[in-house]
Design an enzyme around this catalytic site. Structure first.
Site, PDB file in Angstrom:
ATOM      1  N   GLU A  46      -1.053   2.916  -4.364  1.00  0.00           N
ATOM      2  CA  GLU A  46      -1.734   1.875  -3.573  1.00  0.00           C
ATOM      3  C   GLU A  46      -2.940   2.450  -2.842  1.00  0.00           C
ATOM      4  O   GLU A  46      -4.000   1.811  -2.758  1.00  0.00           O
ATOM      5  CB  GLU A  46      -0.749   1.243  -2.577  1.00  0.00           C
ATOM      6  CG  GLU A  46      -1.413   0.110  -1.792  1.00  0.00           C
ATOM      7  CD  GLU A  46      -0.543  -0.466  -0.688  1.00  0.00           C
ATOM      8  OE1 GLU A  46       0.689  -0.545  -0.869  1.00  0.00           O
ATOM      9  OE2 GLU A  46      -1.100  -0.838   0.355  1.00  0.00           O
ATOM     10  N   THR A  54       0.366  -0.976   2.753  1.00  0.00           N
ATOM     11  CA  THR A  54       1.253  -2.096   3.106  1.00  0.00           C
ATOM     12  C   THR A  54       2.704  -1.688   3.337  1.00  0.00           C
ATOM     13  O   THR A  54       3.483  -2.473   3.854  1.00  0.00           O
ATOM     14  CB  THR A  54       1.246  -3.139   1.975  1.00  0.00           C
ATOM     15  OG1 THR A  54       1.664  -2.487   0.775  1.00  0.00           O
ATOM     16  CG2 THR A  54      -0.098  -3.786   1.806  1.00  0.00           C
TER      17      THR A  54
HETATM   18  S1  SF4 Z   1       5.153  -7.936  -0.651  1.00  0.00           S
HETATM   19 FE1  SF4 Z   1       4.795  -5.930   0.317  1.00  0.00          FE
HETATM   20  S2  SF4 Z   1       6.224  -4.489  -0.626  1.00  0.00           S
HETATM   21 FE2  SF4 Z   1       6.140  -6.318  -1.892  1.00  0.00          FE
HETATM   22  S3  SF4 Z   1       4.609  -5.798  -3.461  1.00  0.00           S
HETATM   23 FE3  SF4 Z   1       3.561  -6.908  -1.832  1.00  0.00          FE
HETATM   24  S4  SF4 Z   1       2.768  -5.346  -0.479  1.00  0.00           S
HETATM   25 FE4  SF4 Z   1       4.318  -4.354  -1.795  1.00  0.00          FE
END
Ligand code: SF4
Length: 318
Positions: A135, A174
């Protein structure tokens, strides 16, 4: 009649929410729909989500996982993983006229858009995240190489040398620890009071909620198992959060078969959760394996109801 009463009792505190998030659901569905629509094989650049069980299931259905685009032959579709990709990747796919489907989680795409916005506004960007995570590679790859400085921890935030008079912004990966990130942001705001950032960090709802749930479980658990993969940032953070929330006996396992049953010595209350890329069936597997050895009672600890869904790309006729 043997009613199982000879087995020791074990209460499993099941963290809720746990397991799949909306971004992971969507990414897997994109590969499955692509297989239905275009037939086998469908190539996937990088593990679609960080979980071997998911990857192996998709391989059985006809997906082929590769690390780089040059491993994808002409004429077959390719899916980009949920973690996001540097801009050079879709650009190369277009140059080769490959049909590509982008399974980047919309919450990661939102961070990409923030980065572009800050760059256009002339701000130096600090990205809080872990070096080498796909990421982070994808987010840094949205902009020219010198536009983003990676900040990995509080020490780094204290030391980083930047022109304090220049405009600055921060964004985050994230899937970080909410508490660790807040500490880093505090340092940045103290050192650079005019720094611009999101109202909350960019840590997604799923990461935040799973960490809240594991904290609630940690209070009453003798030990905690987190189902997930060692390369899943989300899952590794759950182990750390469980430990720092008062349950030092927290361990990551990929499958029930990985359990070292010695870990259960003296455990009457076991916390159980799963990272955002771990399917619910793997949690069930741990419960079933426990039932063979213990008289199990399940208590679900719910901190939040989730109702998040993301649309599929238009190319999949969703
Ligand atoms: S909701 Fe959060 S953990 Fe799930 S793919 Fe998206 S960024 Fe990643």
């Amino acid at each position: 009649m043997d009613n199982g009463s000879a087995r020791p009792s074990l209460t499993i505190l099941l963290a809720d929410p746990r397991g799949f998030c909306a971004g992971v659901d969507r990414a897997i569905l994109i590969v499955e729909r692509a297989l239905e629509q275009f037939g086998r094989p469908v190539y996937v650049r990088h593990e679609i989500v960080h979980n071997r069980f998911v990857v192996e299931n998709l391989e059985k259905k006809g997906a082929i996982f590769v690390e780089e685009l040059d491993e994808v032959p002409q004429g077959v579709p390719v899916v980009f993983s949920a973690h996001g990709v540097p801009k050079t990747v879709p650009a190369e796919a277009e140059r080769r006229s490959l049909l590509y489907l982008d399974a980047t989680c919309p919450l990661v795409s939102k961070v990409h858009a923030e980065a572009e916005h800050h760059f256009a506004a002339g701000r130096k960007i600090l990205l809080i995240g872990h070096s080498g995570h796909p990421e982070v590679v994808g987010t840094m790859g949205q902009l020219p190489a010198s536009a983003i400085v990676l900040i990995e921890d509080v020490q780094h935030a204290e030391m980083v040398e930047l022109d304090a008079d220049g405009d600055m912004a921060f964004i985050t990966q994230t899937t970080l620890s909410v508490d660790d990130t807040a500490a880093i942001v505090d340092v940045l705001r103290r050192r650079f009071p005019d720094i611009v950032g999101p109202r909350r960090e960019d840590i997604c709802y799923a990461t935040t909620n799973r960490q809240m749930a594991v904290k609630a479980v940690a209070v009453g658990a003798d030990a905690i198992l987190v189902v997930g993969a060692p390369n899943s940032s989300n899952s590794m953070r759950l182990v750390e959060v469980a430990r720092s929330a008062g349950c030092p006996r927290a361990q990551l396992i990929q499958r029930a078969r990985d359990i070292d049953w010695g870990f259960f010595d003296g455990v009457g209350r076991l916390g159980l959760t799963a990272g955002a890329a771990a399917p619910v069936v793997l949690v069930q597997e741990v419960i079933e394996a426990s039932r063979l050895r213990f008289d199990v009672t399940i208590e679900e600890i719910t901190v939040m109801r989730e109702d998040v869904h993301f649309k599929l790309p238009r190319a999949l006729n969703a």
